[in-house]
Design an enzyme around this catalytic site. Structure first.
Site, PDB file in Angstrom:
ATOM      1  N   GLU A   1     -10.217 -20.622 -22.408  1.00 54.84           N
ATOM      2  CA  GLU A   1      -9.223 -20.382 -21.355  1.00 54.84           C
ATOM      3  C   GLU A   1      -8.618 -21.700 -20.892  1.00 54.84           C
ATOM      4  O   GLU A   1      -9.254 -22.470 -20.184  1.00 54.84           O
ATOM      5  CB  GLU A   1      -9.834 -19.653 -20.143  1.00 54.84           C
TER       6      GLU A   1
ATOM      7  N   GLU B   1     -18.273 -16.287 -18.414  1.00 48.96           N
ATOM      8  CA  GLU B   1     -18.407 -17.229 -17.301  1.00 48.96           C
ATOM      9  C   GLU B   1     -19.683 -17.004 -16.476  1.00 48.96           C
ATOM     10  O   GLU B   1     -19.695 -17.245 -15.272  1.00 48.96           O
ATOM     11  CB  GLU B   1     -17.169 -17.166 -16.400  1.00 48.96           C
TER      12      GLU B   1
END
Length: 841
Positions: A247, A178
């Site tokens: 995710e 991320e």
């Protein structure tokens, strides 16, 4: 020697014979030359225990998963530089092998930054003290450490032949995590860092692809992937890369001081079906099992000890129904379409406003997805000459482009109600004799008690001082108050003004607790005015500053401080006069005396019989027997304030039942429409967390030791051990539902022959030795309510209860057709439902 050489050659040949080639193209991961549609789920090995791992993995496989995804937690494995720990819950190799033994693949997200609501984002804090280091950017000291640890993990996996290229289960690895969310803050160095990270990872020659999530500029051959509640619109940054969702958030994490988030399964199923509808072929649930933040592993700050995440497997490893079952049905429906999904790209057309059809068709196979993305209205659509009813915010899956095998809004899976049943600490002769009523205690000294205390002028930042070796740092000062001081007017009452970076502060004046201050998950820092009474002469001010998990996310999160930064001022109440203590000489102590004495293990000769209720800074100890049976165990900490608990020397985490969630925000929640982390909340006005998981593997049959450190006072005799028990099984299925997924096969002719079957309810006791013992409720007609609170509607048959009792009682499973032919027709022309609630014994 000859025998050794032959053995080595045999091992090499065996590994080569089972080696799997993993590549990718624009449609999918390609495993041994075959494109695959894969369903994955996150299970973090240290958030459970090794004895739980096989069950969690098997339940994941039974739920239709192909892949288990886990982070690798650097600070867990290398708490001190060059000193590694891979034992117990940290045994990464054992976990990966167990996944492989179950016939599942592994996605190993090395990072080594993980975020994960984990302390310091998974980085060991000793990185912070390396001269010249700047984390997560083009910085030579950091890159050297990152490469060393990444290579360490890759080397361990290679040594055990765990990569698919060696015959092992690992088909994917991730580098960084991320970073694209925050890389702009690092300027041009971010781009060169990402290029370096990609090159470093691929140079380790794992033989499997690498991914970077949330990294739009991930360099070839790294696959960029999506994280979020919805990823159906995601497109990779190169035409030769598959669309992957690393995710899919099944709920959200819990913060101390917050309500409990949850995510309806109809919305999750909708998001997953849309992803595969629009070209995705790899999807991962974050989390599939969330587990528990044992010890001081939580980040945030203010992340709770429970990491349940509303996952399909709950914190204790039990199936969360209907979430687990509904997603299992979805996975089977997706797999029925796999041949078509991997063969071609979808053709998508509009069927009207907010209506879409996506078709995967070749000369030999066809699959279709019909989506209604309207948030309110059900719609009838015509597709391929047939009419289909699409509920609002749903996707229907047609595995043969004709028959609907699954709709995301129609739940056939049973629901369950689980309760925690208590054995009170106060009942010395309780039925299970689970715990003694005999307590002993040790009072933690207020202020400085260590020979390692030190003096400094001014106020120090906490993390730089403690290096996170403890949550606690004492700031102590004595001040000589003369009778003519202006702020002593009005009966010696004054105000202490404190400013802190957080996270918690307890103020003691002359050994007595005078007040506390806390931040929150959104704003850890705080400013607090505490009314105090000082006496003439010398006064001792002791400020105990606490951290509740270190920052784990954001640009330069590692530079976020904690502790009392000031000012610290005594303010007069009559004329506004102020005495600034900030720049004076303070004495500091890292940690508690009880920590240095090892009281958490229950040892030491300092324990005194009794329990001084409501006294702050007190250690408590008692003995207990393990509750009988094999159901999961938790401690209900009702009656205590804040602290940490240990069972047989193992930390079950920070407890904080006195931190109450806001009273508002828990209104009714519809699955229809886009989900956010604050959309669906429960537990408003109650403790954010009062139940704390105690793994059974940490217990002996008898003679277990429970140790508590209570910061702010509470009554330990009010706490109770509880076991998770199944209270009810439920199912509610209407005549308009589809028949069970188990009836479908890959054979098109079989699908056609099943087209006349009716929907069914299915009940199953969760344990092999259980049978359905009673039918608590049964109604065919227009029943109302939900599991645990069903009621009869305006029309119903009178025979439903008798039919269910005859069919189900005494059996572990029960399967009943939902139709008027079975139960009669109490209201002609009305779509009827069967609602059942049962219990197991």
């Amino acid at each position: 020697m000859r025998f050794l050489i032959v053995s080595i050659l045999v091992a090499v040949v065996a590994a080569a014979a089972t080696a799997v080639n993993v590549t990718y193209d624009h449609r999918a991961l390609v495993i041994d030359g075959k494109r695959r549609v894969l369903v994955s789920g996150s299970i973090h090995y240290p958030r459970s225990t090794p004895d739980m791992w096989p069950g969690l993995i098997q339940k994941s496989k039974d739920g239709g998963l192909d892949v288990i995804e886990t982070y690798v937690f650097w600070n867990l494995h290398e708490p001190v530089k060059n000193q590694y720990d891979f034992e117990g819950r940290k045994d990464l190799v054992k976990f990966v092998k167990l996944v492989g033994d179950a016939g599942l693949y592994v996605h190993l997200r090395i990072g080594p930054y993980v975020c994960a609501e984990w302390n310091y984002g998974g980085f060991p804090l000793w990185l912070h003290f390396i001269p010249g280091i700047v984390l997560r950017t083009d910085n030579e000291p950091f890159k050297a450490e990152m490469k060393r640890f990444t290579a360490k993990i890759v080397g361990m996996m290679k040594d055990e032949n765990l990569y698919a290229s060696q015959g092992g289960p690992i088909i994917l690895s991730q580098i960084e995590n991320e970073y694209g969310n925050i890389d702009s803050s690092y300027g041009p160095a971010a781009k060169s860092y990402i290029k370096w990270a990609a090159s470093m990872a691929t140079s380790l020659d794992t033989g499997v692809p690498w991914v970077m999530c949330q990294q739009r500029d991930a360099p070839d051959p790294i696959i960029d992937t999506c994280n979020g509640f919805y990823c159906d619109g995601y497109t990779p940054n190169a035409a030769n890369k598959p669309t992957m969702w690393t995710e899919n958030w099944t709920g959200w994490f819990l913060s101390f001081g917050g309500a409990v988030p949850y995510r309806p399964v109809e919305d999750i199923a909708f998001a997953v079906a849309r992803f595969y509808q629009r070209g995705g072929t790899f999807q991962n649930y974050y989390m599939y099992h969330g587990g528990t933040n044992f010890g001081r592993s939580t980040g945030g700050p203010f992340i709770a000890t429970s990491y349940d995440y509303d996952a399909p497997l709950d914190e204790y490893g039990a199936l969360r129904q209907p979430k687990w079952g509904h997603l299992k049905d979805l996975h089977k429906a997706i797999k029925l379409c796999e041949d078509a999904l991997v063969a071609t790209d979808p053709t998508t057309t509009s069927l009207g406003q907010n209506l879409e059809a996506s078709v995967y068709k070749t000369s030999s196979t066809c699959a279709a997805f019909l989506a209604n993305i309207d948030t309110k209205n059900d719609k009838n659509v015509n597709f391929n000459g047939n009419s289909y009813l699409l509920p609002a915010w749903s996707v229907s899956i047609l595995a043969d482009c004709k028959n609907v095998v699954f709709n995301t809004a129609k739940i056939n899976s049973m629901a369950t109600i689980k309760r925690f049943v208590a054995t009170s600490v106060r009942d010395e002769l309780s039925v299970s004799k689970a715990i003694s009523s005999d307590w002993s205690y040790v009072s933690e000294p207020v202020g400085i008690s260590s020979n390692d205390a030190f003096n400094r002028p001014g106020l120090v930042e906490q993390i730089n001082t403690t290096a996170d070796q403890s949550d606690y740092l004492w700031y102590s000062i004595s001040t000589d108050i003369k009778g003519n001081e202006p702020f002593l007017h009005d009966g010696f009452q004054t105000t202490l003004h404190v400013k802190s970076l957080g996270h918690v502060l307890h103020l003691f004046i002359n050994g007595q607790l005078e007040g506390s201050a806390i931040g929150n998950a959104g704003r850890p820092s705080f400013t607090k005015d505490i009314s105090v009474v000082l006496k003439p002469g010398k006064n001792k001010l002791d400020l105990l500053s606490l951290t509740v998990g270190l920052q784990n996310y954001g640009a330069f999160f590692d530079q976020t401080g904690a502790g009392i930064t000031g000012p610290v001022e005594l303010e007069g109440l009559t004329n506004g006069s102020t005495v600034d203590l900030s720049s004076q000489r303070w004495t500091y102590q890292i940690g508690l005396k009880g920590e240095s004495l090892g009281l958490d293990t229950g040892g030491s000769s300092l324990w005194v019989s009794g329990s001084p209720k409501s006294q702050p800074l007190t250690w408590y100890k008692t003995n207990f027997d393990a509750p009988s049976g094999d159901n999961p165990i938790a401690i209900d900490f009702t009656g205590l304030g804040k602290g940490e608990a240990w069972v047989n020397g193992q930390s079950i985490g920070r407890y904080w039942p006195s931190y109450i969630a806001p009273t508002s925000g828990c209104s009714a929640c519809s699955y229809k429409g886009s989900y956010s982390s604050t959309k669906c909340l429960k537990n408003c006005g109650k403790p954010s967390q009062k139940l704390y998981h105690v793994p059974r593997s940490w217990l002996k049959p008898s003679g277990n030791i429970l140790v508590l450190f209570e910061e702010i006072g509470g009554d330990p005799t009010q706490i109770s051990f509880k076991t998770q028990e199944l209270e009810s099984l439920c199912s509610q299925v209407s005549e308009s539902h589809l028949f069970p997924m188990e009836a479908w096969s890959q054979d098109n002719s079989t699908r056609k022959s099943k087209s006349t079957l009716k929907p069914r309810i299915s009940l199953e006791c969760p344990r092999p030795n259980q049978v359905i013992s009673s039918i608590k409720f049964a109604s065919f007609g227009t029943p109302q309510g939900k599991c645990g609170s069903f009621s009869h509607g305006y029309c119903r048959t009178t025979n439903a209860l008798e039919i269910l009792q005859q069919a189900c009682i005494g059996s572990r499973t029960c399967n009943i057709e939902v139709s008027s032919a079975k139960f009669g027709d109490p209201c002609i022309g009305v779509v009827k439902s069967l609602a059942v609630e049962a219990s197991c014994a």
